[in-house]
Write an enzyme that holds these catalytic residues in place. Structure first.
Site, PDB file in Angstrom:
ATOM      1  CG  HIS A  14       3.233 -61.137  45.087  1.00 28.94           C
ATOM      2  ND1 HIS A  14       3.540 -59.898  44.623  1.00 28.94           N
ATOM      3  CD2 HIS A  14       2.100 -60.990  45.795  1.00 28.94           C
ATOM      4  CE1 HIS A  14       2.613 -59.039  45.017  1.00 28.94           C
ATOM      5  NE2 HIS A  14       1.706 -59.693  45.734  1.00 28.94           N
ATOM      6  CE1 TYR A  71       0.356 -56.953  48.860  1.00 24.51           C
ATOM      7  CE2 TYR A  71       0.947 -58.895  47.614  1.00 24.51           C
ATOM      8  CZ  TYR A  71       0.476 -57.600  47.647  1.00 24.51           C
ATOM      9  OH  TYR A  71       0.145 -56.958  46.483  1.00 24.51           O
ATOM     10  CE  LYS A  91      -5.537 -53.373  55.977  1.00 28.69           C
ATOM     11  NZ  LYS A  91      -5.957 -54.573  56.692  1.00 28.69           N
ATOM     12  NE  ARG A 116      15.656 -54.327  39.933  1.00 28.34           N
ATOM     13  CZ  ARG A 116      14.874 -55.192  40.577  1.00 28.34           C
ATOM     14  NH1 ARG A 116      13.727 -55.590  40.032  1.00 28.34           N
ATOM     15  NH2 ARG A 116      15.209 -55.662  41.747  1.00 28.34           N
ATOM     16  CG  ASP A 157       6.741 -65.640  77.232  1.00 27.28           C
ATOM     17  OD1 ASP A 157       7.021 -65.814  76.043  1.00 27.28           O
ATOM     18  OD2 ASP A 157       7.539 -65.164  78.068  1.00 27.28           O
ATOM     19  CD1 TRP A 177      15.927 -58.925  45.240  1.00 31.48           C
ATOM     20  CD2 TRP A 177      14.989 -60.100  46.899  1.00 31.48           C
ATOM     21  NE1 TRP A 177      14.564 -58.775  45.146  1.00 31.48           N
ATOM     22  CE2 TRP A 177      13.955 -59.481  46.153  1.00 31.48           C
ATOM     23  CE3 TRP A 177      14.622 -60.875  48.001  1.00 31.48           C
ATOM     24  CZ2 TRP A 177      12.599 -59.619  46.459  1.00 31.48           C
ATOM     25  CZ3 TRP A 177      13.269 -61.013  48.294  1.00 31.48           C
ATOM     26  CH2 TRP A 177      12.274 -60.395  47.535  1.00 31.48           C
ATOM     27  CD  GLU A 182       9.701 -62.224  52.436  1.00 36.13           C
ATOM     28  OE1 GLU A 182       9.249 -63.292  52.889  1.00 36.13           O
ATOM     29  OE2 GLU A 182      10.329 -61.391  53.103  1.00 36.13           O
ATOM     30  CG  HIS A 232       2.857 -59.320  39.612  1.00 41.37           C
ATOM     31  ND1 HIS A 232       1.851 -59.174  40.519  1.00 41.37           N
ATOM     32  CD2 HIS A 232       3.988 -59.287  40.349  1.00 41.37           C
ATOM     33  CE1 HIS A 232       2.345 -59.039  41.728  1.00 41.37           C
ATOM     34  NE2 HIS A 232       3.655 -59.111  41.662  1.00 41.37           N
ATOM     35  CG  HIS A 233       7.483 -60.344  40.640  1.00 40.94           C
ATOM     36  ND1 HIS A 233       7.992 -59.188  41.156  1.00 40.94           N
ATOM     37  CD2 HIS A 233       6.496 -60.704  41.487  1.00 40.94           C
ATOM     38  CE1 HIS A 233       7.351 -58.858  42.274  1.00 40.94           C
ATOM     39  NE2 HIS A 233       6.428 -59.774  42.487  1.00 40.94           N
ATOM     40  CB  THR A 292      -4.718 -52.472  48.799  1.00 40.52           C
ATOM     41  OG1 THR A 292      -4.314 -53.803  48.483  1.00 40.52           O
ATOM     42  CG2 THR A 292      -3.606 -51.769  49.517  1.00 40.52           C
ATOM     43  CG  HIS A 308      20.539 -52.759  49.696  1.00 41.48           C
ATOM     44  ND1 HIS A 308      20.269 -52.009  50.814  1.00 41.48           N
ATOM     45  CD2 HIS A 308      19.541 -52.479  48.815  1.00 41.48           C
ATOM     46  CE1 HIS A 308      19.165 -51.298  50.604  1.00 41.48           C
ATOM     47  NE2 HIS A 308      18.697 -51.573  49.402  1.00 41.48           N
ATOM     48  CB  SER A 330      -5.043 -50.899  61.910  1.00 43.39           C
ATOM     49  OG  SER A 330      -4.980 -51.061  60.522  1.00 43.39           O
ATOM     50  CB  SER A 332      14.952 -68.235  61.875  1.00 42.05           C
ATOM     51  OG  SER A 332      14.467 -67.070  62.474  1.00 42.05           O
ATOM     52  CB  SER A 333      10.802 -67.162  58.734  1.00 48.06           C
ATOM     53  OG  SER A 333      11.730 -66.184  58.483  1.00 48.06           O
TER      54      SER A 333
HETATM   55  C1  HEA Z   1      13.037 -53.554  53.092  1.00 48.32           C
HETATM   56  C2  HEA Z   1      13.831 -53.484  52.166  1.00 48.32           C
HETATM   57  C3  HEA Z   1      14.677 -52.350  51.704  1.00 48.32           C
HETATM   58  C4  HEA Z   1      15.055 -51.182  52.337  1.00 48.32           C
HETATM   59  C5  HEA Z   1      14.702 -50.700  53.713  1.00 48.32           C
HETATM   60  C6  HEA Z   1      15.881 -50.483  51.391  1.00 48.32           C
HETATM   61  C7  HEA Z   1      16.472 -49.228  51.655  1.00 48.32           C
HETATM   62  C8  HEA Z   1      17.231 -48.506  50.737  1.00 48.32           C
HETATM   63  N1  HEA Z   1      17.549 -48.895  49.458  1.00 48.32           N
HETATM   64 FE1  HEA Z   1      17.064 -50.686  48.603  1.00 48.32          FE
HETATM   65  N2  HEA Z   1      16.591 -52.460  47.735  1.00 48.32           N
HETATM   66  C9  HEA Z   1      15.775 -53.425  48.253  1.00 48.32           C
HETATM   67  C10 HEA Z   1      15.135 -53.381  49.487  1.00 48.32           C
HETATM   68  C11 HEA Z   1      15.285 -52.352  50.403  1.00 48.32           C
HETATM   69  N3  HEA Z   1      16.004 -51.190  50.224  1.00 48.32           N
HETATM   70  C12 HEA Z   1      15.623 -54.514  47.337  1.00 48.32           C
HETATM   71  C13 HEA Z   1      14.780 -55.768  47.540  1.00 48.32           C
HETATM   72  C14 HEA Z   1      16.400 -54.184  46.219  1.00 48.32           C
HETATM   73  C15 HEA Z   1      16.579 -55.006  44.942  1.00 48.32           C
HETATM   74  C16 HEA Z   1      17.880 -55.721  44.953  1.00 48.32           C
HETATM   75  C17 HEA Z   1      18.142 -56.457  43.693  1.00 48.32           C
HETATM   76  O1  HEA Z   1      18.052 -55.845  42.622  1.00 48.32           O
HETATM   77  O2  HEA Z   1      18.419 -57.655  43.762  1.00 48.32           O
HETATM   78  C18 HEA Z   1      16.981 -52.880  46.498  1.00 48.32           C
HETATM   79  C19 HEA Z   1      17.802 -52.188  45.608  1.00 48.32           C
HETATM   80  C20 HEA Z   1      18.207 -50.874  45.784  1.00 48.32           C
HETATM   81  C21 HEA Z   1      18.778 -50.070  44.760  1.00 48.32           C
HETATM   82  C22 HEA Z   1      18.992 -50.480  43.326  1.00 48.32           C
HETATM   83  C23 HEA Z   1      20.280 -51.132  43.150  1.00 48.32           C
HETATM   84  C24 HEA Z   1      20.469 -51.612  41.760  1.00 48.32           C
HETATM   85  O3  HEA Z   1      19.503 -51.904  41.074  1.00 48.32           O
HETATM   86  O4  HEA Z   1      21.622 -51.691  41.376  1.00 48.32           O
HETATM   87  C25 HEA Z   1      19.067 -48.841  45.321  1.00 48.32           C
HETATM   88  C26 HEA Z   1      19.659 -47.698  44.600  1.00 48.32           C
HETATM   89  O5  HEA Z   1      19.456 -46.604  44.910  1.00 48.32           O
HETATM   90  C27 HEA Z   1      18.653 -48.906  46.693  1.00 48.32           C
HETATM   91  C28 HEA Z   1      18.777 -47.858  47.609  1.00 48.32           C
HETATM   92  C29 HEA Z   1      18.272 -47.902  48.907  1.00 48.32           C
HETATM   93  C30 HEA Z   1      18.464 -46.825  49.853  1.00 48.32           C
HETATM   94  C31 HEA Z   1      19.231 -45.564  49.618  1.00 48.32           C
HETATM   95  C32 HEA Z   1      17.809 -47.215  50.999  1.00 48.32           C
HETATM   96  C33 HEA Z   1      17.697 -46.416  52.271  1.00 48.32           C
HETATM   97  O6  HEA Z   1      16.369 -46.362  52.705  1.00 48.32           O
HETATM   98  C34 HEA Z   1      18.559 -46.970  53.359  1.00 48.32           C
HETATM   99  C35 HEA Z   1      18.651 -45.998  54.514  1.00 48.32           C
HETATM  100  C36 HEA Z   1      19.377 -46.516  55.720  1.00 48.32           C
HETATM  101  C37 HEA Z   1      20.650 -46.225  56.040  1.00 48.32           C
HETATM  102  C38 HEA Z   1      21.482 -45.404  55.134  1.00 48.32           C
HETATM  103  C39 HEA Z   1      21.260 -46.799  57.262  1.00 48.32           C
HETATM  104  C40 HEA Z   1      21.584 -45.848  58.349  1.00 48.32           C
HETATM  105  C41 HEA Z   1      22.791 -44.978  58.201  1.00 48.32           C
HETATM  106  C42 HEA Z   1      24.096 -45.338  58.082  1.00 48.32           C
HETATM  107  C43 HEA Z   1      24.584 -46.697  57.816  1.00 48.32           C
HETATM  108  C44 HEA Z   1      25.162 -44.370  58.206  1.00 48.32           C
HETATM  109  C45 HEA Z   1      25.814 -44.021  56.954  1.00 48.32           C
HETATM  110  C46 HEA Z   1      25.163 -42.838  56.415  1.00 48.32           C
HETATM  111  C47 HEA Z   1      25.709 -42.027  55.544  1.00 48.32           C
HETATM  112  C48 HEA Z   1      27.078 -42.247  54.987  1.00 48.32           C
HETATM  113  C49 HEA Z   1      24.962 -40.816  55.057  1.00 48.32           C
HETATM  114  N4  HEA Z   1      18.139 -50.138  46.950  1.00 48.32           N
HETATM  115  C1  HEA Z   2       5.898 -54.306  50.794  1.00 50.99           C
HETATM  116  C2  HEA Z   2       6.154 -54.665  49.644  1.00 50.99           C
HETATM  117  C3  HEA Z   2       5.289 -54.557  48.426  1.00 50.99           C
HETATM  118  C4  HEA Z   2       3.947 -54.259  48.291  1.00 50.99           C
HETATM  119  C5  HEA Z   2       2.927 -53.974  49.357  1.00 50.99           C
HETATM  120  C6  HEA Z   2       3.673 -54.284  46.880  1.00 50.99           C
HETATM  121  C7  HEA Z   2       2.407 -54.039  46.343  1.00 50.99           C
HETATM  122  C8  HEA Z   2       2.100 -54.187  44.995  1.00 50.99           C
HETATM  123  N1  HEA Z   2       2.979 -54.483  43.983  1.00 50.99           N
HETATM  124 FE1  HEA Z   2       4.986 -54.700  44.180  1.00 50.99          FE
HETATM  125  N2  HEA Z   2       6.932 -55.210  44.386  1.00 50.99           N
HETATM  126  C9  HEA Z   2       7.636 -55.276  45.566  1.00 50.99           C
HETATM  127  C10 HEA Z   2       7.140 -55.044  46.827  1.00 50.99           C
HETATM  128  C11 HEA Z   2       5.807 -54.749  47.097  1.00 50.99           C
HETATM  129  N3  HEA Z   2       4.815 -54.562  46.176  1.00 50.99           N
HETATM  130  C12 HEA Z   2       9.018 -55.610  45.325  1.00 50.99           C
HETATM  131  C13 HEA Z   2      10.106 -55.770  46.372  1.00 50.99           C
HETATM  132  C14 HEA Z   2       9.134 -55.751  43.938  1.00 50.99           C
HETATM  133  C15 HEA Z   2      10.386 -56.030  43.113  1.00 50.99           C
HETATM  134  C16 HEA Z   2      11.032 -57.329  43.335  1.00 50.99           C
HETATM  135  C17 HEA Z   2      12.266 -57.448  42.494  1.00 50.99           C
HETATM  136  O1  HEA Z   2      12.130 -57.597  41.267  1.00 50.99           O
HETATM  137  O2  HEA Z   2      13.385 -57.360  43.047  1.00 50.99           O
HETATM  138  C18 HEA Z   2       7.808 -55.511  43.389  1.00 50.99           C
HETATM  139  C19 HEA Z   2       7.525 -55.597  42.044  1.00 50.99           C
HETATM  140  C20 HEA Z   2       6.240 -55.541  41.529  1.00 50.99           C
HETATM  141  C21 HEA Z   2       5.908 -55.908  40.185  1.00 50.99           C
HETATM  142  C22 HEA Z   2       6.866 -56.444  39.114  1.00 50.99           C
HETATM  143  C23 HEA Z   2       7.505 -55.335  38.394  1.00 50.99           C
HETATM  144  C24 HEA Z   2       8.546 -55.799  37.439  1.00 50.99           C
HETATM  145  O3  HEA Z   2       9.561 -56.345  37.876  1.00 50.99           O
HETATM  146  O4  HEA Z   2       8.330 -55.620  36.246  1.00 50.99           O
HETATM  147  C25 HEA Z   2       4.552 -55.697  40.046  1.00 50.99           C
HETATM  148  C26 HEA Z   2       3.769 -55.955  38.811  1.00 50.99           C
HETATM  149  O5  HEA Z   2       2.635 -56.164  38.795  1.00 50.99           O
HETATM  150  C27 HEA Z   2       4.064 -55.225  41.327  1.00 50.99           C
HETATM  151  C28 HEA Z   2       2.736 -54.905  41.602  1.00 50.99           C
HETATM  152  C29 HEA Z   2       2.248 -54.574  42.854  1.00 50.99           C
HETATM  153  C30 HEA Z   2       0.840 -54.290  43.117  1.00 50.99           C
HETATM  154  C31 HEA Z   2      -0.275 -54.253  42.130  1.00 50.99           C
HETATM  155  C32 HEA Z   2       0.756 -54.063  44.472  1.00 50.99           C
HETATM  156  C33 HEA Z   2      -0.515 -53.768  45.232  1.00 50.99           C
HETATM  157  O6  HEA Z   2      -0.590 -54.529  46.406  1.00 50.99           O
HETATM  158  C34 HEA Z   2      -0.682 -52.326  45.554  1.00 50.99           C
HETATM  159  C35 HEA Z   2      -2.096 -52.010  45.986  1.00 50.99           C
HETATM  160  C36 HEA Z   2      -2.275 -50.602  46.463  1.00 50.99           C
HETATM  161  C37 HEA Z   2      -2.859 -49.603  45.810  1.00 50.99           C
HETATM  162  C38 HEA Z   2      -3.368 -49.758  44.415  1.00 50.99           C
HETATM  163  C39 HEA Z   2      -2.989 -48.229  46.404  1.00 50.99           C
HETATM  164  C40 HEA Z   2      -4.166 -48.015  47.311  1.00 50.99           C
HETATM  165  C41 HEA Z   2      -5.480 -48.270  46.706  1.00 50.99           C
HETATM  166  C42 HEA Z   2      -6.452 -47.346  46.523  1.00 50.99           C
HETATM  167  C43 HEA Z   2      -6.309 -45.928  46.961  1.00 50.99           C
HETATM  168  C44 HEA Z   2      -7.728 -47.819  45.938  1.00 50.99           C
HETATM  169  C45 HEA Z   2      -8.134 -47.269  44.623  1.00 50.99           C
HETATM  170  C46 HEA Z   2      -7.121 -47.491  43.582  1.00 50.99           C
HETATM  171  C47 HEA Z   2      -7.325 -47.945  42.350  1.00 50.99           C
HETATM  172  C48 HEA Z   2      -8.579 -48.534  41.856  1.00 50.99           C
HETATM  173  C49 HEA Z   2      -6.211 -47.797  41.358  1.00 50.99           C
HETATM  174  N4  HEA Z   2       5.106 -55.132  42.201  1.00 50.99           N
HETATM  175 CU   LIG Z   3       4.707 -59.161  43.436  1.00 56.29          CU
END
Ligand code: HEA
Ligand code: HEA
Ligand SMILES: [Cu+2]
Ligand code: CUA
Lengths: 535, 276, 287
Positions: free
Chosen positions: A252, A256, A330, A449, A105, A141, A254, A301-302, A327, A76, A267, A168-169
């Site tokens: 990380h 962003y 923004k 999780r 292009d 993942w 990634e 931080h992860h 952030t 997933h 924007s 590809s990326s």
């Molecule tokens: C961009 C990234 C992205 C997106 C879009 C999503 C989308 C969703 N994720 Fe995602 N998720 C991750 C990135 C993302 N996730 C990542 C990185 C993890 C961590 C994995 C790991 O631990 O290694 C994770 C893990 C994760 C977990 C935790 C699993 C675990 O720890 O065991 C769960 C559980 O609820 C979850 C739920 C969902 C759901 C419900 C959506 C929904 O938003 C999805 C909605 C879209 C659809 C459903 C598709 C369209 C409809 C159909 C296909 C028709 C079928 C519909 C019905 C039967 C009603 N995700």
């Molecule tokens: C699009 C993806 C995305 C983005 C934008 C972010 C944004 C941020 N993430 Fe997140 N993060 C993930 C995707 C993302 N993260 C994913 C996928 C994981 C889990 C991966 C995995 O384990 O599978 C993760 C996990 C993750 C962790 C690890 C958690 C753990 O495993 O224990 C942490 C810890 O520091 C963190 C921090 C942050 C912070 C500080 C930001 C900041 O950039 C957020 C900044 C924004 C704001 C703060 C709000 C707006 C600000 C204001 C309104 C200003 C005023 C506010 C203050 C002064 C408070 N993230």
């Molecule tokens: Cu991070």
């Protein structure tokens, strides 16, 4: 240049299916391919999420084996991240960037074709691991060793798939940089470019810097498993935690990579529907660049719980917290853009506003996670799952949908059905909050999780979350229907499809001709989306 | 208006988390100095975020109501203000400093070396159970998911988890620890990475094969504290819980003596009391 | 930013899809081979052959179009940017392995040896192990081994690569001055130097495996040593092949002082390979 440059008759679409799609060098066709591919992957990845949510609907193991559950979680995430979100943004970039800067292009059109066509094949290979002995990769993942090394036949395929996606990326990113730096029409200065172009330029640098590092890391996994190296084996002088450093050095930035283009899309949309210039253009550019820079120095931080020395924990905690500042700039600039505008609330605007609010909620929980002593509790719980789905689903995915509604008239020449669009927005927004908000509570109450079954105290919120999940999934089927309907027909769109829209892309007809600019267009001040010197 | 209602509802949800602050919704305050640190920081940052959120979303919502085209307003033309931008750079920095100070203090307290432990327990993670060794006492045993949960959790077992007491959070041999004593943990693993987590203690720490991580605790109150493995470790990652039975030092001494006796007699290890 | 009066957009091409097919066949072949299916290797050969075929055809098209004068200055700049950022991505790929070397030497090995945070690690798990470098870890994976002294063949190889950097620069001057014979001779010299480097490296590997018991399986030292030098050697091989190609093109008189991007791209690549070697020489062999 003589006319031989256009010997192939470029004013017309190439004849035949293969010529048109398989051998194409046209940025619009390649953009379409990316978007269609991304939508397909979103549905497949979403279907896997539905399996996860269905198993978690109630305590007890009802549907799938725990091993298969782990495969679903892993696949997933890999599919959503590399197959749905990233290609969607590349698709938007392909379609819009040349049009926005007055380029004919992409800079390297044949390589552009290559970047795309690797994806469907690589993902077919990755998906085929589901049918192999021992099933698909199941170590999350993040592919942490030593667990991932226990994988069966699928292991090597999964690693190679990651290599291909990386290639590809990187090619896609090189193309975008060359296009933006080299193909701007005269008068389109760097500080005149639409913000979407800017955020993509920065994203492309991030991609080139970190994808190769991931490739290196997974290569080490491969040699550890098959060639007896000891990178991640303490007995041989390696360290499993070293993999985590390498992975998150990629991982990380990634995240962003998945949010910066979203910032760009939003924007573009907010000024259009506020009928007012984007507030603080220059600081938006600097803020994006700062976020990108900071993203390289926060990776641990992860890994607060792996037992780092205190100095490291403090450094990574502070560096992570600092990201809230750019952030925040923004977010505040967006609010200031809306302030005293003359707003209307068409679907793209609704999704953009939804983005700002719900991304901020995800940002707040990110900030909470950054506080190391508290993260000792939060880490690897559903609180983290809630955090990243807020930034990824209501962040990245919502921005993609906003962008699709916004530019659909330009692509198809038809307006989408506004009423259906609004229903889609409200349905999605309510469902997604029912889906992910309770996960905060689950995490705080102690639900780890990546577990297929849980104790009874977590039952209520899991059921609520699952119901939200199914509803959200259905809403996306509805989205596919809306898009399909718009492609097939609808009210014809004007060149400037939205009243307040500025920018070069709105000066060309809708649908945009197969080749937009044969010669560099003349840029007039009113064609610039965000004039940096406007007062 | 819909936008308003929605955000209002969301705001209400956010705010009420404080009011519902009980175990099932919020982080546990726990029973150690560390868990109080984590809980305190959690609540502090949460409330700060709620306040910022109310202000930011409030401004947005006000703007969406007041500055809409249907009210016939003319859009303003301004596009930047250096003063405003400086203000909203500085204020967040100040807020962050206000968060960073207690966070730093807490982290330093949690990572401080504690040289004189009263007890050292070595914790080893296996796929999928835990082994505990009391290093100064020559006592050691393996702790696995209890039989009842294990039977019910099988795929399509057809049994109702609701009937099992502490479903999935119970073990055959709990870890017995004295309250009020400094306990040092040495965490490692034998196969893959696991993570040892009991929320009431306030932290989790990874158990990494080939390396030893240190952690320590001083439990304030007797009681049963439950937790789970928190790092994906394969198929049965969800089924390797942790149970601590915190007892008075006297009870603990008695338990240790018992263990040694039965160990000498070559008998099965008898924990102080099974699954209470 | 450069601009053209009229934009150039190439026509469609089937080469990318051939390349994709090649890459996919290659990795499917390798994956099957790794999983113990010997037939995988044949698939991998097909993959490599397809990729070579693709490169041949694709570059052939490019050369053809370039010679016909289809490319504007703008296209040339795009290619330059493409090559620059491609090389940067390669730098980051090597960075991962240098990072691994740095991390294990500075952190993992000392911890295993009981320094700093590793006191208990050493005491409980690896009692008696002392942190040294080179090391194959506390369990002595792969058995005792000797390392290759820096100031022998590796130093010679450093000189060879540095010289080759010089010869390719001389060839570049010859291109600019339109001296075709010199062009070809200096390029041939560069190819010869590259080949000599590879010969010595192969020799060194043989010696390591047969006499020093230094193998890929020699714990972390063997892992980092062979992965770094091995990937570098692979890049030298590719670079040499590219050099051979442009030597032939030089002989055909393809390069003019204004239009010789292919030459420059190869030269950049070669310098990059050179710089990586300097890093290797210092961090892998000397320090
Ligand atoms: C961009 C990234 C992205 C997106 C879009 C999503 C989308 C969703 N994720 Fe995602 N998720 C991750 C990135 C993302 N996730 C990542 C990185 C993890 C961590 C994995 C790991 O631990 O290694 C994770 C893990 C994760 C977990 C935790 C699993 C675990 O720890 O065991 C769960 C559980 O609820 C979850 C739920 C969902 C759901 C419900 C959506 C929904 O938003 C999805 C909605 C879209 C659809 C459903 C598709 C369209 C409809 C159909 C296909 C028709 C079928 C519909 C019905 C039967 C009603 N995700
Ligand atoms: C699009 C993806 C995305 C983005 C934008 C972010 C944004 C941020 N993430 Fe997140 N993060 C993930 C995707 C993302 N993260 C994913 C996928 C994981 C889990 C991966 C995995 O384990 O599978 C993760 C996990 C993750 C962790 C690890 C958690 C753990 O495993 O224990 C942490 C810890 O520091 C963190 C921090 C942050 C912070 C500080 C930001 C900041 O950039 C957020 C900044 C924004 C704001 C703060 C709000 C707006 C600000 C204001 C309104 C200003 C005023 C506010 C203050 C002064 C408070 N993230
Ligand atoms: Cu991070
Ligand atoms: Cu042990 Cu998860």
């Amino acid at each position: 240049m003589s006319s031989v440059a256009h010997a192939e008759g470029h004013d017309h679409k190439p004849e035949g299916f293969l010529n048109r799609w398989l051998f194409t060098t046209n940025h619009k066709d390649i953009g379409t391919l990316y978007l269609v591919f991304s939508l397909t992957m979103f549905i497949i990845g979403g279907a896997m999420a539905m399996v996860i949510r269905a198993e978690l609907f109630m305590p007890g193991m009802q549907l799938v084996d725990p091993a298969f559950f782990n495969q679903m979680t892993t696949m997933h995430a890999l599919i959503m991240v590399f197959g749905a979100v990233m290609p969607a943004f590349v698709g938007l970039a392909n379609w819009m960037i040349p049009m926005m800067i007055g380029a004919p292009d992409m800079a390297l059109p044949r390589m552009n074709n290559w970047s795309f066509w690797i994806l469907p094949f690589a993902f077919t290979m990755l998906l085929s691991t589901l049918f192999m002995d021992g099933g698909a990769p199941a170590a999350g993942w993040t592919l942490y060793p030593p667990l991932v090394l226990q994988g069966g036949n699928s292991f090597a395929f999964a690693i190679f798939a990651v290599h291909l996606l990386g290639i590809s990326s990187i090619m896609g990113a090189i193309n975008i940089i060359a296009t933006i730096l080299n193909l701007r029409a005269p008068g389109m200065n760097l500080l005149n470019m639409p913000l979407f172009v800017w955020t993509w330029l920065i994203t492309a640098f991030l991609l080139i810097a970190v994808m190769p590092v991931l490739a290196g890391g997974v290569t080490m996994l491969l040699t550890d498993k098959f060639f007896g190296t000891s990178f991640f084996n303490a007995a041989g002088g390696g360290d499993p935690v070293m993999y985590q450093h390498i992975f998150w050095f990629f991982g990380h930035p990634e995240v962003y990579i998945m949010i910066l283009p979203a910032f760009g899309v939003v924007s573009e949309i907010l000024p259009t529907f506020s009928r007012k210039p984007l507030f603080g253009y220059t600081s938006m550019v600097y803020a994006s660049a700062s976020i990108a820079f900071l993203s390289f120095i926060v990776w641990s931080h992860h890994m607060f719980t792996v037992g780092m020395p205190l100095g490291g924990e403090l450094f990574f905690m502070y560096a992570t917290m600092v990201i809230a500042v750019p952030t925040g700039v923004k977010i505040f600039n967006w609010v200031a853009t809306m302030w005293k505008g003359a707003m209307t609330f068409e679907t793209p605007m609704l999704f953009a506003i939804g983005f700002v609010i719900m991304f901020t909620i995800g940002g707040f929980s990110g900030l909470m996670l950054a506080i190391a002593p508290a993260d000792f509790q939060y880490h690897d719980t559903y609180f983290v799952v809630a955090h990243f789905h807020y930034v990824l689903v209501t962040g990245a995915v919502f921005a993609i949908m906003a962008g699709v509604y916004y530019w659909l008239p330009k692509w198809t020449g038809h307006m989408y059905d506004e009423r259906l669009g609004k229903i889609h927005f409200w349905w999605s927004t309510i469902a997604v909050n029912v889906l992910f908000f309770p996960q905060h509570f689950l995490g705080l109450a102690g639900m780890p999780r990546r577990i297929p079954d849980y104790s009874l105290q977590f039952a209520e919120f899991n059921m609520i979350s699952s119901i939200g999940g199914f509803a959200f999934g259905l809403a996306q089927i509805f989205f596919v229907y809306i898009v399909w309907k718009t492609v097939k027909g609808g009210q014809p769109a004007e060149a400037r499809a939205w009243e307040g829209a500025k920018g070069l892309e709105w000066t060309v007809p809708s649908p945009a001709p197969h080749h937009t600019f044969e010669t560099p267009p003349e840029i007039k001040p009113d064609m610039i989306a965000h004039p940096s010197n406007a007062h | 208006m819909k936008a308003l209602k929605f955000t209002g509802a969301l705001g209400a949800m956010l705010v009420s988390t404080g009011a519902w602050a009980e175990y099932k919704l919020n982080m546990t305050p726990g029973v150690t100095e560390f868990s109080h640190i984590a809980y305190g920081l959690h609540m502090r940052i949460l409330w700060i975020c709620v306040v910022i959120g109310v202000l930011v979303f409030g401004a947005m919502i006000y703007s969406m109501i007041a500055h809409r085209k249907s009210k016939g307003v003319e859009p303003a033309r301004f596009s930047h203000s250096t003063t405003a931008e400086i203000i909203w750079t500085i204020i967040p920095i100040l807020i962050l400093l206000f968060m960073a100070y207690p966070a730093t203090k807490g982290l330093i307290a949690m990572e401080a070396p504690h040289d004189k432990p009263d007890l050292i327990v070595k914790v080893t993670g296996f796929q999928w159970r835990w082994r505990y060794d009391y290093l100064n006492e020559d006592v050691g045993f393996i702790s696995s998911l209890d039989q009842e949960s294990n039977r019910v959790r099988q795929l399509k077992s057809g049994e109702n988890p609701g009937q099992v007491k502490d479903y999935l959070l119970n073990v055959d041999h709990p870890l017995v620890l004295p309250v009020g004593k400094q306990v040092k943990f040495l965490l490692t693993a034998d196969d893959v990475i696991h993570s040892w987590w009991v929320p009431a203690l306030g932290w989790k720490r990874d158990a990494i094969p080939g390396f030893v991580n240190e952690a320590w605790t001083k439990i304030e109150k007797p009681g049963i504290y439950r937790g789970q493995c928190a790092e994906l470790c394969g198929r049965d990652h969800g089924f390797m819980p942790i149970v601590i039975k915190a007892v008075t030092p006297e009870e603990f001494e008695a338990w240790v003596a018992e263990q040694k006796k039965s160990a000498m007699a070559g008998q099965e290890i008898q924990p102080i009391a099974d699954q209470s | 930013m450069t601009t053209a009066d009229r934009y150039y957009v190439p026509h469609g091409s089937h080469w990318p899809i051939v390349g994709t097919f090649g890459m996919l066949t290659l990795v499917i072949g390798l994956a099957n081979l790794f999983n113990g299916h010997d037939w995988g290797q044949y698939l991998a050969y097909v993959g490599v052959a397809s990729i070579l075929f693709m490169l041949w055809g694709w570059f052939g098209d490019q050369i053809h179009e370039s010679l016909k004068g289809l490319y504007s200055k703008q296209v040339d700049v795009s290619y330059r940017m493409g090559m620059t950022w491609f090389i940067f991505s390669e730098v980051m790929f090597f960075a991962a392995f240098f990072g691994a070397l740095f991390y294990t030497r500075e952190y993992a090995i000392p911890w295993l040896g009981g320094e700093g945070a590793g006191a208990w690690t050493n005491f409980v798990l690896w009692n008696g192990y002392e942190a040294t470098w080179p090391s194959n870890g506390p369990a002595g994976i792969g058995g005792e081994f000797e390392t290759i002294p820096a100031w022998g063949v590796p130093f010679l190889n450093t000189l060879i690569l540095l010289t080759s950097g010089l010869t390719i620069t001389l060839a570049h001057w010859a291109v600019k001055k339109q001296k075709q014979l010199q062009q070809v001779l200096w390029l041939a010299a560069t190819v010869a130097l590259g080949a000599t480097f590879l010969y010595f490296q192969a020799h060194e590997y043989m010696e390591a495996y047969t006499e020093l018991n230094l193998t890929l399986g020699s714990g972390i030292y063997g892992s980092t040593f062979f992965m770094l030098t091995g990937f570098h050697g692979l890049h030298v091989t590719l670079g040499t092949i590219m050099l051979i190609v442009i030597t032939f093109r030089a002989a055909k008189g393809h390069f003019t002082p204004e239009n010789h991007f292919a030459f420059e791209a190869v030269a950049w690549y070669w310098h990059f390979v050179d710089v990586v070697w300097l890093g290797l020489f210092i961090f892998v062999y000397v320090l």
